[in-house]
Design an enzyme around this catalytic site. Sequence first.
Site, mmCIF file in Angstrom:
data_model
loop_
_atom_site.group_PDB
_atom_site.id
_atom_site.type_symbol
_atom_site.label_atom_id
_atom_site.label_comp_id
_atom_site.label_asym_id
_atom_site.label_seq_id
_atom_site.Cartn_x
_atom_site.Cartn_y
_atom_site.Cartn_z
ATOM 1 N N ASN A 9 -5.466 40.500 -29.051
ATOM 2 C CA ASN A 9 -4.173 39.862 -29.337
ATOM 3 C C ASN A 9 -4.421 38.754 -30.354
ATOM 4 O OD1 ASN A 9 -1.676 38.702 -29.364
ATOM 5 N ND2 ASN A 9 -1.815 37.787 -27.319
ATOM 6 N N TRP A 10 -4.119 39.060 -31.602
ATOM 7 C CA TRP A 10 -4.383 38.079 -32.668
ATOM 8 C C TRP A 10 -3.399 36.910 -32.611
ATOM 9 C CZ3 TRP A 10 -5.443 41.018 -37.954
ATOM 10 C CH2 TRP A 10 -6.603 41.799 -37.805
ATOM 11 N N LYS A 11 -2.283 37.104 -31.903
ATOM 12 C CA LYS A 11 -1.216 36.092 -31.877
ATOM 13 C C LYS A 11 -0.795 35.766 -33.320
ATOM 14 C CE LYS A 11 -3.217 34.330 -27.654
ATOM 15 N NZ LYS A 11 -3.218 33.285 -26.650
ATOM 16 N N HIS A 97 4.259 38.557 -22.821
ATOM 17 C CA HIS A 97 3.145 37.603 -22.857
ATOM 18 C C HIS A 97 3.659 36.238 -22.388
ATOM 19 C CE1 HIS A 97 -0.083 35.072 -24.338
ATOM 20 N NE2 HIS A 97 -0.829 36.171 -24.411
ATOM 21 N N GLU A 99 3.212 33.390 -23.453
ATOM 22 C CA GLU A 99 3.693 32.516 -24.538
ATOM 23 C C GLU A 99 5.128 32.874 -24.903
ATOM 24 O OE1 GLU A 99 0.413 33.306 -27.154
ATOM 25 O OE2 GLU A 99 -0.903 32.233 -25.780
ATOM 26 N N GLU A 169 -2.593 38.169 -16.574
ATOM 27 C CA GLU A 169 -3.117 37.036 -17.329
ATOM 28 C C GLU A 169 -2.709 35.727 -16.645
ATOM 29 O OE1 GLU A 169 -3.868 38.211 -21.655
ATOM 30 O OE2 GLU A 169 -1.793 37.553 -21.531
ATOM 31 N N GLY A 175 -6.476 30.821 -23.195
ATOM 32 C CA GLY A 175 -6.793 29.873 -24.259
ATOM 33 C C GLY A 175 -7.403 28.576 -23.767
ATOM 34 N N SER A 215 -9.290 34.063 -21.435
ATOM 35 C CA SER A 215 -10.621 33.615 -21.855
ATOM 36 C C SER A 215 -11.715 34.666 -21.629
ATOM 37 C CB SER A 215 -10.978 32.287 -21.175
ATOM 38 O OG SER A 215 -10.039 31.282 -21.544
ATOM 39 N N GLY A 236 -7.463 37.150 -26.429
ATOM 40 C CA GLY A 236 -6.919 36.337 -27.511
ATOM 41 C C GLY A 236 -8.026 35.819 -28.406
ATOM 42 N N GLY A 237 -8.483 34.590 -28.129
ATOM 43 C CA GLY A 237 -9.434 33.888 -29.001
ATOM 44 C C GLY A 237 -10.635 34.725 -29.414
HETATM 45 C C1 PEP Z 1 -4.091 36.253 -24.598
HETATM 46 O O1 PEP Z 1 -3.692 35.911 -25.695
HETATM 47 O O2 PEP Z 1 -3.472 37.122 -24.023
HETATM 48 C C2 PEP Z 1 -5.287 35.639 -24.049
HETATM 49 C C3 PEP Z 1 -5.710 36.060 -22.894
HETATM 50 O O3 PEP Z 1 -5.889 34.647 -24.785
HETATM 51 P P1 PEP Z 1 -7.395 34.093 -24.589
HETATM 52 O O4 PEP Z 1 -8.288 35.283 -24.505
HETATM 53 O O5 PEP Z 1 -7.645 33.249 -25.799
HETATM 54 O O6 PEP Z 1 -7.408 33.303 -23.312
#
Ligand code: PEP
Length: 253
Positions: A9-11, A97, A99, A169, A175, A215, A236-237
């Site tokens: 997930n590049w966001k 998501h 967010e 999640e 994040g 994470s 994500g990251g």
């Molecule tokens: C996400 O964006 O869905 C996510 C889990 O981010 P991260 O891996 O950065 O916690």
Amino acid sequence: MRKQIAAANWKMNLSYAEGVQLIDKLIAEGIAPAAQQQVLLAVPFPYLDMASQKLAGQSGYAVAAQNCHQKASGAYTGEVSAPMLASMGLKYVVLGHSERREYFREDDALLASKVDMALSNGLTPVFCCGEPLSVREADAQNAYVAEQLRNSLFHLSADQMTGMVIAYEPIWAIGTGRTASAEQAQDMHAWLRSVIAEQYGASIAGQVSILYGGSVKGSNAVELFSKPDVDGGLVGGASLDAVDFAKIIRALK
Ligand code: PEP
């Protein structure tokens, strides 16, 4: 075996050129996913076509949108519809998501209609759910997340549910660098599978892929994905680093 999925997930990150470079680096890792494995790249809307073209010859890789609107078309300036995504040949869309739930006030009822719109256009939703820290601290996470599934998914037919991908999640792990332990992830995934089984039967519940997100990194993916009900991750990251994301793909069962 149900699909084991590593979803990036590049966001709202990366320039176009950086996105191109990231996909090139990932391809250069030379990973050929096994038949039961799937790699998804959820990239920003303007990069969907580029990513689709780059991954066209890569079996086991697909591109996903990060969202879609609940209506098929119309005067909704700035929005993107499921029929538009399907018309580009896309097969997946991330929905719900945390967010989007938090910053764009997407609630369970709205998400139910987005799920319907996605499915009716042949898109597989990667449906996100998960509890905030306050709910986890009150040890009320099971009821909270089950309610999210009930409210947004349990109107689906058995066939539709069979094709769903769910991403658990916990918001406190997204994040933040704070990962749920593999045991916490397994407990929640097994619980969600039992909730689906209660509604749809064990056979259908056994076919739904449930990803963990929060994470996930190359360093913790093997332990998380080794759990029997953890069918990969939404990342994500760490998905912004081709080498780390490649490690995560290699950690799939
Ligand atoms: C996400 O964006 O869905 C996510 C889990 O981010 P991260 O891996 O950065 O916690």
